[in-house]
Design a protein around this motif. Sequence first.
Motif, PDB file in Angstrom:
ATOM      1  N   PRO A  13       0.817  -1.234   0.000  1.00  0.00           N
ATOM      2  CA  PRO A  13       0.000   0.000   0.000  1.00  0.00           C
ATOM      3  C   PRO A  13       0.847   1.280   0.000  1.00  0.00           C
ATOM      4  O   PRO A  13       0.476   2.268  -0.630  1.00  0.00           O
ATOM      5  CB  PRO A  13      -0.816  -0.107   1.285  1.00  0.00           C
ATOM      6  N   PHE A  14       1.993   1.238   0.683  1.00  0.00           N
ATOM      7  CA  PHE A  14       2.866   2.416   0.682  1.00  0.00           C
ATOM      8  C   PHE A  14       3.477   2.658  -0.687  1.00  0.00           C
ATOM      9  O   PHE A  14       3.617   3.801  -1.128  1.00  0.00           O
ATOM     10  CB  PHE A  14       3.971   2.266   1.738  1.00  0.00           C
ATOM     11  N   ILE A  15       3.826   1.597  -1.376  1.00  0.00           N
ATOM     12  CA  ILE A  15       4.382   1.723  -2.732  1.00  0.00           C
ATOM     13  C   ILE A  15       3.328   2.296  -3.669  1.00  0.00           C
ATOM     14  O   ILE A  15       3.612   3.196  -4.461  1.00  0.00           O
ATOM     15  CB  ILE A  15       4.913   0.362  -3.224  1.00  0.00           C
ATOM     16  N   VAL A  16       2.115   1.788  -3.578  1.00  0.00           N
ATOM     17  CA  VAL A  16       1.031   2.293  -4.422  1.00  0.00           C
ATOM     18  C   VAL A  16       0.748   3.758  -4.102  1.00  0.00           C
ATOM     19  O   VAL A  16       0.571   4.584  -5.010  1.00  0.00           O
ATOM     20  CB  VAL A  16      -0.246   1.431  -4.239  1.00  0.00           C
ATOM     21  N   LEU A  17       0.728   4.113  -2.839  1.00  0.00           N
ATOM     22  CA  LEU A  17       0.492   5.500  -2.432  1.00  0.00           C
ATOM     23  C   LEU A  17       1.586   6.424  -2.959  1.00  0.00           C
ATOM     24  O   LEU A  17       1.297   7.516  -3.467  1.00  0.00           O
ATOM     25  CB  LEU A  17       0.410   5.592  -0.911  1.00  0.00           C
ATOM     26  N   PHE A  18       2.841   5.992  -2.871  1.00  0.00           N
ATOM     27  CA  PHE A  18       3.943   6.792  -3.402  1.00  0.00           C
ATOM     28  C   PHE A  18       3.809   6.962  -4.910  1.00  0.00           C
ATOM     29  O   PHE A  18       4.038   8.051  -5.438  1.00  0.00           O
ATOM     30  CB  PHE A  18       5.295   6.162  -3.061  1.00  0.00           C
ATOM     31  N   ALA A  19       3.441   5.900  -5.623  1.00  0.00           N
ATOM     32  CA  ALA A  19       3.264   5.984  -7.076  1.00  0.00           C
ATOM     33  C   ALA A  19       2.179   6.987  -7.434  1.00  0.00           C
ATOM     34  O   ALA A  19       2.327   7.787  -8.369  1.00  0.00           O
ATOM     35  CB  ALA A  19       2.951   4.608  -7.654  1.00  0.00           C
ATOM     36  N   ILE A  20       1.085   6.979  -6.679  1.00  0.00           N
ATOM     37  CA  ILE A  20       0.002   7.933  -6.937  1.00  0.00           C
ATOM     38  C   ILE A  20       0.489   9.360  -6.706  1.00  0.00           C
ATOM     39  O   ILE A  20       0.257  10.248  -7.530  1.00  0.00           O
ATOM     40  CB  ILE A  20      -1.211   7.612  -6.043  1.00  0.00           C
ATOM     41  N   PHE A  21       1.179   9.595  -5.596  1.00  0.00           N
ATOM     42  CA  PHE A  21       1.719  10.929  -5.323  1.00  0.00           C
ATOM     43  C   PHE A  21       2.683  11.352  -6.418  1.00  0.00           C
ATOM     44  O   PHE A  21       2.670  12.500  -6.851  1.00  0.00           O
ATOM     45  CB  PHE A  21       2.434  10.966  -3.963  1.00  0.00           C
ATOM     46  N   TYR A  22       3.535  10.437  -6.857  1.00  0.00           N
ATOM     47  CA  TYR A  22       4.532  10.783  -7.871  1.00  0.00           C
ATOM     48  C   TYR A  22       3.859  11.201  -9.168  1.00  0.00           C
ATOM     49  O   TYR A  22       4.182  12.243  -9.732  1.00  0.00           O
ATOM     50  CB  TYR A  22       5.487   9.607  -8.112  1.00  0.00           C
ATOM     51  N   PHE A  23       2.925  10.399  -9.659  1.00  0.00           N
ATOM     52  CA  PHE A  23       2.339  10.677 -10.972  1.00  0.00           C
ATOM     53  C   PHE A  23       1.305  11.791 -10.964  1.00  0.00           C
ATOM     54  O   PHE A  23       1.057  12.408 -11.998  1.00  0.00           O
ATOM     55  CB  PHE A  23       1.743   9.402 -11.566  1.00  0.00           C
ATOM     56  N   PHE A  24       0.709  12.087  -9.819  1.00  0.00           N
ATOM     57  CA  PHE A  24      -0.306  13.138  -9.793  1.00  0.00           C
ATOM     58  C   PHE A  24       0.154  14.439  -9.153  1.00  0.00           C
ATOM     59  O   PHE A  24      -0.467  15.480  -9.360  1.00  0.00           O
ATOM     60  CB  PHE A  24      -1.574  12.648  -9.085  1.00  0.00           C
ATOM     61  N   LEU A  25       1.240  14.431  -8.386  1.00  0.00           N
ATOM     62  CA  LEU A  25       1.703  15.651  -7.728  1.00  0.00           C
ATOM     63  C   LEU A  25       3.139  16.007  -8.075  1.00  0.00           C
ATOM     64  O   LEU A  25       3.422  17.116  -8.522  1.00  0.00           O
ATOM     65  CB  LEU A  25       1.565  15.516  -6.199  1.00  0.00           C
ATOM     66  N   ILE A  26       4.045  15.103  -7.858  1.00  0.00           N
ATOM     67  CA  ILE A  26       5.472  15.414  -7.989  1.00  0.00           C
ATOM     68  C   ILE A  26       5.874  15.612  -9.445  1.00  0.00           C
ATOM     69  O   ILE A  26       6.477  16.624  -9.804  1.00  0.00           O
ATOM     70  CB  ILE A  26       6.331  14.323  -7.319  1.00  0.00           C
ATOM     71  N   ARG A  27       5.554  14.656 -10.302  1.00  0.00           N
ATOM     72  CA  ARG A  27       5.986  14.731 -11.704  1.00  0.00           C
ATOM     73  C   ARG A  27       5.409  15.947 -12.446  1.00  0.00           C
ATOM     74  O   ARG A  27       6.144  16.662 -13.129  1.00  0.00           O
ATOM     75  CB  ARG A  27       5.641  13.441 -12.432  1.00  0.00           C
ATOM     76  N   PRO A  28       4.098  16.230 -12.336  1.00  0.00           N
ATOM     77  CA  PRO A  28       3.582  17.426 -13.019  1.00  0.00           C
ATOM     78  C   PRO A  28       4.249  18.716 -12.544  1.00  0.00           C
ATOM     79  O   PRO A  28       4.486  19.630 -13.339  1.00  0.00           O
ATOM     80  CB  PRO A  28       2.089  17.419 -12.678  1.00  0.00           C
TER      81      PRO A  28
END
Length: 93
Positions: A13-28
């Motif tokens: 769940p932490f990996i999935v949460l980090f992936a969501i943060f990365y693709f929707f917040l950090i990367r943009p």
Amino acid sequence: MESFEGILGTILPFIVLFAIFYFFLIRPQQVQQKKHKEMIASLKKGDKVITNGGLIAEIYKVEEKYFSIKLNDETITRLAKEYIAQKVDESAS
């Protein structure tokens, strides 16, 4: 084997949460920062810009860390490059 599945079930769940943060917040945000840096680097004398404070000014001189900007016919001042919000698109008006 059960301990590996238990650890995986806890960490997944932490990996999935980090992936969501990365693709929707950090990367943009990184993409936006890169575009802003490219825009700042491409500015030249005569370009009209909008500052973070909302002033519309013309680039008078490009310096290493600053722009000399012309606010009107009599007022020329210096502005740090990071305080340029955007370039004014003359063709849109």
